[in-house]
Design a protein around this motif. Structure first.
Motif: not given
Length: 448
Positions: A204-233
């Protein structure tokens, strides 16, 4: 309520018919279930194609193309895709929980995305609405199906499957059209079927951390404009897989490539624009670029999670393939993005001087940067994996250099003729993964 939202709500109600399939399959003979389980959706498809061609029901479900054709082709395609998955559920090994979760995920995810769009008509917000609604509906569908057939499901696996399906659905919807929902549904169902068959034990802790970290880094990539929306997803999806199917060490390797590689595209970007070698969209990498550099790594982490139970191959073989492919992606990215701003590049096949940006051209500065990128990935692998020692790190560097060299050779010979840039990147990382895996076998790290 807009017409689009009403139509999405109507499709969501049709999708909820999936809840009728597990009891039919569980309480009737296999032969009868083969006919009866897809029945509700086949009936909907028949009505859409041959009966309902006007009136309020037609207007409720009709997409713009349906009105032009006078047939509810969109509804028929959606229902037929659901019927096909229902048939796979009763005749093959597609779990009923995965079937119900898939149909509800797409149907209610679409509604969530359209509802958000009425409040904020922005692609990122609408995608977030689709993912959140799809995740909740996919999770609820799996639980409901389990209750209907008297089985149990573990919430970490439910959450992982629902999140993976929602992200894949969001990615496909970002690059396809609304009329392609049948393809999206079948793709989600097949992927989740694959994951459900893997010998996974998810904490349980792994999947919770996985979801949080994946979405955090995805948002940062999109906010910093290093990835397009499809690239971020795409990046979020891959990060989730590496944590859950591998572990956090795999994730660190991947996110290091995404972060450093993404930032390297910003290096002297104006100068690259003047030279005509800059990445499009202000350096924001799209889904094609992200997948081309990471697809071999995704196959490797899948192989790791299936080994040795399903593959008969030692799991460490896939670890070295993964690290080698990521090292190659990092090496190639840094050598291109940094080496491209220096003058007097030479073609790798003939060493003659060519214009900057020529496919297959290299500079000594780019080669040094690429080597440094491979060393960085190898150093992280050395710290993250107990099975990787100094020699193992050298194997990772070797894989990275092989991949970087193959990329340049393919660029000088077949790019623009037989392959585009994404294809070259894929085959370069594939060569790197194979080279690292074979070197690991030769060095005695993996016994086959």
């Amino acid at each position: 309520m807009t017409t689009t939202v009403r139509r999405a709500g109507a499709f969501a109600l049709v999708g909820t018919l999936a809840l009728a399939v597990p009891p039919i399959a569980n309480r009737t003979s296999r032969a009868l279930a083969t006919v009866a389980a897809p029945g509700p959706f086949l009936l909907v498809a028949a009505l859409a194609l041959y009966v309902v061609d006007e009136g309020p029901v037609f207007e409720l479900f009709a997409r713009p193309g349906d009105r032009r054709d006078g047939r509810l082709y969109g509804l028929a395609g959606f229902a037929l895709a659901a019927a096909a998955l229902a048939l796979l559920s009763v005749r093959f090994t597609l779990p009923p929980t995965v079937f119900v979760g898939t149909v509800l995920l797409l149907a209610w995810g679409n509604l969530g995305g359209h509802l958000v769009r009425t409040v904020r008509d922005e692609p990122f917000a609408a995608t977030a609405g689709f993912v959140l609604a799809g995740f909740l509906a996919g999770s609820a569908g799996q639980y409901a199906a389990a209750r209907l057939i008297g089985t149990t499901v573990e919430w970490p696996l439910v959450a992982f499957l629902a999140a993976s399906g929602a992200l894949l659905g969001a990615l496909l919807r970002a690059v396809l059209f609304e009329r392609d929902d049948p393809l999206v549904m079948v793709s989600i169902g097949l992927l989740l079927w694959l994951f459900a068959d893997l010998p996974l034990s998810i904490e349980p802790a792994v999947v919770g951390a996985a979801l949080a970290l994946a979405f955090l880094f995805g948002y940062l990539a999109y906010a910093l404009e290093t990835a397009s929306l499809p690239g971020m997803i795409t990046g979020v999806f891959l990060c989730l897989q590496t944590i859950v199917l591998g572990d956090f060490g795999w994730f660190v390797l991947l996110v290091t490539f995404f972060g450093v590689g993404g930032l390297s595209t910003k290096f002297r970007y104006e100068e690259k624009e003047r030279r005509g070698i800059a990445e499009e969209n202000e350096g924001a990498r799209g889904s094609g670029n992200v997948l081309a550099n990471s697809l071999v790594g995704l196959f490797a982490v899948l192989g790791w999670s299936a080994s040795p139970t399903l593959t008969g191959v030692p799991a460490d073989l896939f670890l070295f393939a993964f690290a080698g492919s990521i090292a190659a992606a990092m090496s190639d990215t840094l050598s291109s993005e940094i080496g491209g701003v220096f003058d007097n590049p030479r073609l790798i096949t003939t060493f003659e001087r060519v214009e900057p940006g020529t496919d297959g051209a290299v500079t000594w500065q780019g080669e040094v940067a690429g080597l440094a990128g491979a060393v960085l990935i190898a150093a992280i692998a050395l710290g993250a994996f107990g099975r990787v020692d100094a020699l193992g790190a050298g194997i990772v560097v070797f894989g990275g250099v092989v991949g970087m060299t193959v990329d340049s050779l393919l660029g000088a010979t077949v790019e623009g003729v037989f392959l585009e840039n994404e294809g070259v990147n894929f085959f370069a990382t594939l060569a790197a993964g194979i080279a690292a895996a074979l070197a690991a076998v030769g060095a005695g790290f993996v016994a086959i």
